[in-house]
Design an enzyme around this catalytic site. Structure first.
Site, PDB file in Angstrom:
ATOM      1  N   GLY A  36      10.182   9.381   0.223  1.00  0.00           N
ATOM      2  CA  GLY A  36      10.508   7.966   0.375  1.00  0.00           C
ATOM      3  C   GLY A  36       9.788   7.168  -0.695  1.00  0.00           C
ATOM      4  O   GLY A  36       9.093   7.720  -1.557  1.00  0.00           O
ATOM      5  N   GLY A  64       7.838   3.098  -1.312  1.00  0.00           N
ATOM      6  CA  GLY A  64       7.451   1.779  -0.813  1.00  0.00           C
ATOM      7  C   GLY A  64       6.916   0.926  -1.933  1.00  0.00           C
ATOM      8  O   GLY A  64       7.101   1.232  -3.118  1.00  0.00           O
ATOM      9  N   GLY A  65       6.230  -0.163  -1.573  1.00  0.00           N
ATOM     10  CA  GLY A  65       5.701  -1.063  -2.576  1.00  0.00           C
ATOM     11  C   GLY A  65       4.615  -0.433  -3.421  1.00  0.00           C
ATOM     12  O   GLY A  65       4.396  -0.828  -4.565  1.00  0.00           O
ATOM     13  N   GLY A 118       4.489   2.906  -4.230  1.00  0.00           N
ATOM     14  CA  GLY A 118       5.090   3.893  -5.104  1.00  0.00           C
ATOM     15  C   GLY A 118       5.788   4.968  -4.304  1.00  0.00           C
ATOM     16  O   GLY A 118       5.887   4.900  -3.073  1.00  0.00           O
ATOM     17  N   ASP A 139       1.414  -6.133   7.869  1.00  0.00           N
ATOM     18  CA  ASP A 139       2.691  -5.644   7.333  1.00  0.00           C
ATOM     19  C   ASP A 139       3.330  -4.670   8.315  1.00  0.00           C
ATOM     20  O   ASP A 139       3.756  -3.577   7.946  1.00  0.00           O
ATOM     21  CB  ASP A 139       2.470  -4.969   5.980  1.00  0.00           C
TER      22      ASP A 139
END
Length: 299
Positions: free
Chosen positions: A127, A129-130, A132, A246
């Protein structure tokens, strides 16, 4: 019961104690009386024999002294041991979020070369995300792990990387993803986590894998409850308490049994340790709509 037959007295079995009267002793010595007192070990035939000898008195005194000495040694040892633990606890750092050395002391540090071997040269992407991409990997002992490698274009810098790594060294809960190790090798930075085979909750809810069935309401309820338990641990059990900032479905991971664990702690923030619940609003971070209620209420 005693029996009297002329000059013969049979006191056998009466378990007598004390001293034989002087008059009876004289009659026995003169031969005018025969006295039997078998099975009376505590019956004394003269005054001196009923008094403890000096040797007996000394042995008892020695025994008492030995008991006192042993008890004193035990008490002193316990006090010393208690002081040792108190001093050791005071010497431990009260805050684990100050320097990179804390991370290294609690988790394994990997080199970038080791990560290439673990992930088979970053072959399989789990996967992104922000921070990496996240890669699938295996340690030397066969343990499957997830390697989150910081991308050069990531909007999360060194500060967020160290925050996540350092925060995870001091928090451990069954509903929080465990940190196995990290890499800070020149420009390369990565975090190595336990592997969660069922991916994230967002993936499950959207049904991207056609082979997966829909989550039942019971499964959804368990996932919500377990996620809440992880957040409750951060908010109430940690000292200082943390707010995640978050919380969203892509940051809730599932294992093979669909057990939920909260992940992605790069934006996590600690409340002040002095009891003040004020949070600075100079830099509001996190995904809008997914911020912790405790954080939003103070904005």
């Amino acid at each position: 019961m005693s029996k009297l037959f002329g000059s013969f007295r049979d006191l056998t079995g009466n378990k007598l104690t004390g001293t034989i009267p002087l008059g009876l002793l004289i009659r026995i010595q003169d031969g005018n009386l025969t006295l039997r007192y078998d099975h009376s070990p505590n019956l004394c035939s003269n005054n001196s024999s009923c008094q403890p000898t000096q040797e007996n008195r000394n042995s008892k005194t020695t025994g008492y002294i030995a008991v006192v000495v042993v008890a004193s040694v035990v008490v002193v040892a316990l006090v010393v041991l208690l002081l040792f633990f108190v001093i050791r606890r005071k010497e431990e750092p009260a805050n684990i979020h100050n320097q990179e050395g804390d991370v290294q002391s609690r988790n394994r540090r990997f080199t970038y070369t080791e990560l290439k071997v673990i992930t088979s040269n970053f072959r399989r992407v789990l996967g992104e995300g922000g921070f990496g991409p996240v890669y699938d990997g295996f340690l030397e002992d066969g343990t499957q792990v997830a390697v989150k490698l910081r991308s050069q274009s990531s909007n999360q810098g060194v500060k967020e990387f160290l925050t996540e790594a350092q925060n995870l060294t001091g928090i451990h809960h069954r509903n929080l993803v465990s940190l196995i190790g990290y890499c800070k090798d020149g420009e390369y930075m990565a975090l190595v986590y336990e592997y969660m085979s069922e991916g994230d909750l967002q993936h499950k809810l959207r049904g991207r894998d056609r082979n997966d069935g829909c989550l039942t309401w019971r499964q959804r309820l368990h996932i919500v409850l377990e996620s809440a338990q992880g957040l409750e641990y951060l908010h109430k059990a940690c000292s200082p308490p943390f707010i995640h900032r978050d919380v969203k479905t892509s940051n809730i991971l599932l294992d093979a049994n669909l057990k939920a664990k909260v992940a992605d702690f790069g934006l996590m923030k600690a409340f002040n340790q002095d009891g003040d619940t004020h949070v600075s609003t100079a830099r509001v971070v996190g995904t809008p709509g997914y911020l912790a209620p405790e954080y939003v209420s103070l904005l």
